[in-house]
Design an enzyme around this catalytic site. Structure first.
Site, mmCIF file in Angstrom:
data_model
loop_
_atom_site.group_PDB
_atom_site.id
_atom_site.type_symbol
_atom_site.label_atom_id
_atom_site.label_comp_id
_atom_site.label_asym_id
_atom_site.label_seq_id
_atom_site.Cartn_x
_atom_site.Cartn_y
_atom_site.Cartn_z
ATOM 1 N N HIS A 1 5.972 -5.312 2.157
ATOM 2 C CA HIS A 1 5.901 -4.462 3.353
ATOM 3 C C HIS A 1 5.844 -5.257 4.672
ATOM 4 O O HIS A 1 5.647 -4.670 5.721
ATOM 5 C CB HIS A 1 4.807 -3.383 3.260
ATOM 6 C CG HIS A 1 3.433 -3.863 2.912
ATOM 7 N ND1 HIS A 1 2.677 -3.293 1.921
ATOM 8 C CD2 HIS A 1 2.673 -4.845 3.426
ATOM 9 C CE1 HIS A 1 1.518 -3.902 1.839
ATOM 10 N NE2 HIS A 1 1.481 -4.841 2.746
ATOM 11 N N GLY B 1 -4.238 3.187 -0.616
ATOM 12 C CA GLY B 1 -5.106 3.814 0.388
ATOM 13 C C GLY B 1 -6.222 2.862 0.745
ATOM 14 O O GLY B 1 -6.242 1.712 0.316
ATOM 15 N N MET C 1 -10.036 1.409 0.614
ATOM 16 C CA MET C 1 -10.901 1.195 -0.530
ATOM 17 C C MET C 1 -11.745 2.451 -0.822
ATOM 18 O O MET C 1 -12.351 3.017 0.084
ATOM 19 C CB MET C 1 -11.825 0.033 -0.167
ATOM 20 C CG MET C 1 -12.744 -0.429 -1.221
ATOM 21 S SD MET C 1 -13.575 -1.885 -0.598
ATOM 22 C CE MET C 1 -14.129 -1.335 1.001
ATOM 23 N N SER D 1 -4.661 6.134 -3.784
ATOM 24 C CA SER D 1 -3.410 5.436 -3.508
ATOM 25 C C SER D 1 -2.289 6.314 -4.059
ATOM 26 O O SER D 1 -2.519 7.173 -4.913
ATOM 27 C CB SER D 1 -3.382 4.074 -4.204
ATOM 28 O OG SER D 1 -4.375 3.231 -3.672
ATOM 29 N N HIS E 1 3.265 2.289 4.434
ATOM 30 C CA HIS E 1 2.790 1.223 3.546
ATOM 31 C C HIS E 1 1.317 1.332 3.192
ATOM 32 O O HIS E 1 0.805 0.530 2.422
ATOM 33 C CB HIS E 1 3.057 -0.139 4.178
ATOM 34 C CG HIS E 1 1.975 -0.629 5.109
ATOM 35 N ND1 HIS E 1 1.508 0.100 6.175
ATOM 36 C CD2 HIS E 1 1.274 -1.788 5.123
ATOM 37 C CE1 HIS E 1 0.575 -0.592 6.805
ATOM 38 N NE2 HIS E 1 0.407 -1.730 6.192
ATOM 39 N N GLY E 2 0.605 2.292 3.771
ATOM 40 C CA GLY E 2 -0.822 2.393 3.468
ATOM 41 C C GLY E 2 -1.448 3.511 4.276
ATOM 42 O O GLY E 2 -0.744 4.430 4.724
#
Lengths: 180, 483
Positions: free
Chosen positions: B331, B381, B383, B387, B406-407
């Site tokens: 990414h 995702g 912590m 995800s 990407h997150g």
């Protein structure tokens, strides 16, 4: 504006220095230093040299000020080590010498800090004393320090983001963003 | 500052900053957000940085920004910019210091319920086998020749030494090896930093996570990938370590002169660039590909050692403890690709910084089994939260240069996070939710707290709503290992 107030700074050896009084106040923003279970909060004020953390969503930003370029380099190094929570061991001191080509002042600052990051990662050294000699188009640096006792944070790089050393009536001021 | 009044709404999920917003913009900025995420985006400098990115010479189409955007240094995190190849420019800062930072996902036949009594031991084993933390070196001691081989061969180097299978390589972006890498374009200092760090996770937001597949949204795609509800999966998030950091630093420094030589005016020195067909541009491309290959090899080695941890902990206790590769995706990368722009097929250099390649079904470069479903996209995702596994779509090819999020994306500064959250409290809270944590730094844990990030589910709803990705599965964490 003249302001009388308390100040503090924490250096990379972990000690906190308190002071009283300053000529002027750039801005009053919360400043935070945390280590272990002890937290210090307060206000950062302008002394002759210093640094403070500026809020940044993802990375780390430091505002650094000093009366001249060599002092700015040294203060920026202190600020960077403090952000990374790098502490050095007590004991035998080591020195290193390196040269930086003098293009512009901003590049000089980035190169100097990048060299210190490299000494930290490559040789495990934190440097806390410096002598600078400007020789034509080269800055000769002699640095003294000691091995890293511990380090909590990893700094990937010193960036050029919005990097500009400003000359103010109070001396040189720069905002540095580190990729972490 | 960009204000909401400067924006043009394209659809419920897509907005535009027109090229007329600022005189030096060469293309518009398009970004994908819901109204709520838009308000979050306006709180920092991400859109202003996207406008700065839109001044790069040779841009085509538009600069695209994903809903997990946040301000970075120069180029926004979540940004995608395509420049015409070879006349346009390449900008190291628009790819980032952690070249080929990315995510690898491995699936399994292990039922989470069966593994639960052993998860704490598994967390310890992963922590033991996969070195993490600031300044942590790896188990492999590379010679300079071996490092050069990694630069050129990437994950193939790992396969030659027994650390990878054919399936691992096939299910890795570019087969785990970018062509055109040249170790001669990498500085001795970068090599010195890279040699001891291969096979290490690092610190910051990098992690290894054991998840359970909580819900499947696309049975066919999940079946092809080998993802099953209730089974364990493993994510590895890391990049090219000090090797990539140094390569980027070297070229950002060198390009400070290049922009003057080529007469390029930029609003931010971190965006420095050079024409792709210039010696400087070609040198960076060759060095960046070395770092990309290093990162592919790095995640491959970590996957190998994670498999050892699974074997040590679970063999004999569960029927099949093996981990199979689902995909490995970058990414932070610059890639030369073909895309259709204004109805014409163009060769472009796509800069993705905090954005994932998301090729739709049928596009070249995907393994045969993924040709029908599209390329897997891995979206970790924050912590302790979910995800996602997505796939690329025809829409991502048409509207975002084959890219998606990407997150989760940060929304709170690290210092603010540390002010509000105690690492120890957070660890207890996560452990109370049944998540086993191993971390080298409690302060680092606090910086990465879920509260410091956007809601990953909202980010995923945005990209799927906009049609630039499709949902396959949602994962939730059971074990988190951080540096």
């Amino acid at each position: 504006m003249f302001t009388l107030t308390t100040t503090y700074q924490r250096n990379y050896k972990g000690s906190v220095t308190w002071g009283v009084g300053c000529d002027f106040q750039l801005e009053v923003l919360p400043f935070f230093v945390g280590i272990g279970k002890i937290r210090y909060t307060g206000k950062t004020m302008v002394t002759e040299t210093g640094y403070r953390e500026i809020e940044h969503t993802a990375d780390w930003e430091l505002e650094v000020w000093a009366p001249n370029l060599s002092s700015l380099l040294e203060t920026a190094a202190r600020g960077m080590y403090a952000l990374a929570q790098m502490q050095l061991v007590d004991g035998e001191r080591e020195s290193r010498e390196f040269e930086i080509p003098f293009g512009d002042r901003e590049s000089l600052l980035v190169d100097f800090l990048a060299e210190l990051l490299y000494l930290g990662e490559g040789e495990g050294l934190v440097m806390d004393e410096f002598s600078f000699t400007f020789d034509g188009n080269t800055l000769k640096v002699r640095a003294w320090g000691a091995p890293i006792k511990n380090q909590s944070k990893e700094i990937k790089a010193v960036t050029y983001h919005r990097l500009q050393i400003r000359e103010t009536e109070f001396g040189l001021v720069v905002n540095l963003v580190f990729d972490v | 500052m960009v204000a909401i009044s400067d924006l043009k709404k394209i659809s419920e999920y897509e907005w535009e900053i027109p090229q007329s917003f600022r005189a030096d913009m060469r293309v518009p900025v398009r970004f994908f957000v819901t109204r709520d995420l838009l308000e979050q985006a306006l709180r920092d400098a991400s859109l202003e940085q996207a406008v700065n990115a839109a001044t790069l010479p040779g841009l085509v189409g538009h600069v695209t920004v994903m809903p997990d955007m946040h301000q970075g240094y120069g180029f926004p995190i979540g940004g995608v910019a395509a420049t015409r190849y070879p006349q346009g420019v390449i900008s190291p800062g628009a790819i980032g210091y952690d070249i080929n930072c990315g995510v690898r996902l491995l699936g399994s036949q292990i039922e989470a319920e069966a593994a639960k009594p052993r998860l704490d031991v598994l967390a310890t084993a992963l922590n033991k086998y996969c070195p993490s933390g600031v300044g942590q070196g790896g188990a492999l001691k590379l010679t300079e020749r071996e490092l050069d081989a990694i630069c050129v061969e990437g994950a193939e180097w790992a396969k030659k030494r027994g650390y990878a299978s054919d399936a691992d390589l096939r299910r890795t972006e570019e087969g785990g090896r970018l062509e055109g890498a040249d170790p001669a374009k990498v500085s001795p200092r970068a090599k010195q930093r890279g040699r001891p760090q291969i096979g290490t996770l690092g610190a910051g937001n990098h992690f290894i996570e054991v998840d359970v597949v909580e819900e499947i949204f696309d049975e066919e795609a999940a079946q092809v990938m080998g993802l099953h509800a209730g089974h364990l999966a493993l994510q590895i998030h890391c990049g090219s370590r000090g090797f990539g950091h140094q390569i980027c630093s070297d070229y950002v420094r060198a390009f400070q002169g290049a922009v003057k030589r080529y007469g390029i005016q930029l609003p931010d020195r971190e965006l420095v660039c050079a024409p792709l067909d210039s010696p400087e541009g070609q040198d960076y491309l060759a060095a960046m590909r070395c770092a990309a290959n290093y990162a592919f090899a790095n995640r491959q080695l970590l996957a190998h050692w994670a498999r050892q941890a699974f074997e040590e902990t679970l063999a004999g206790g569960v029927k099949n403890w093996h981990l199979h590769q689902i995909y490995d995706i970058a990414h932070n990368m610059g890639k030369v690709e073909e895309h259709v722009v204004d109805g014409k097929k163009l060769k472009v250099c796509v800069h993705r910084k905090g954005a994932t390649r998301a090729f739709g079904p049928g596009f070249p470069g995907l393994p045969a089994e993924y040709q029908k479903i599209g390329q897997p996209v891995l979206v970790p995702g924050s912590m302790g939260t979910a995800s996602w596994v997505l796939v690329g779509t025809e829409g991502s090819m048409q509207r975002s240069f084959g890219s998606t999020c990407h997150g989760a994306g940060r929304t709170m500064s690290r210092s603010q996070a540390k002010k509000q959250i105690w690492g120890e409290d957070l660890r207890k809270e996560l452990e109370g939710e049944g998540i086993h944590i191993r971390t080298g730094s409690l302060a680092g844990l606090a910086e990465e707290a879920p509260a410091a990030y956007k809601d990953v589910d909202a980010v995923v709803e945005t990209v799927t709503g906009a049609g630039i990705a499709r949902k396959v599965a949602r994962l939730v964490p059971l074990v988190v290992v951080k540096g």
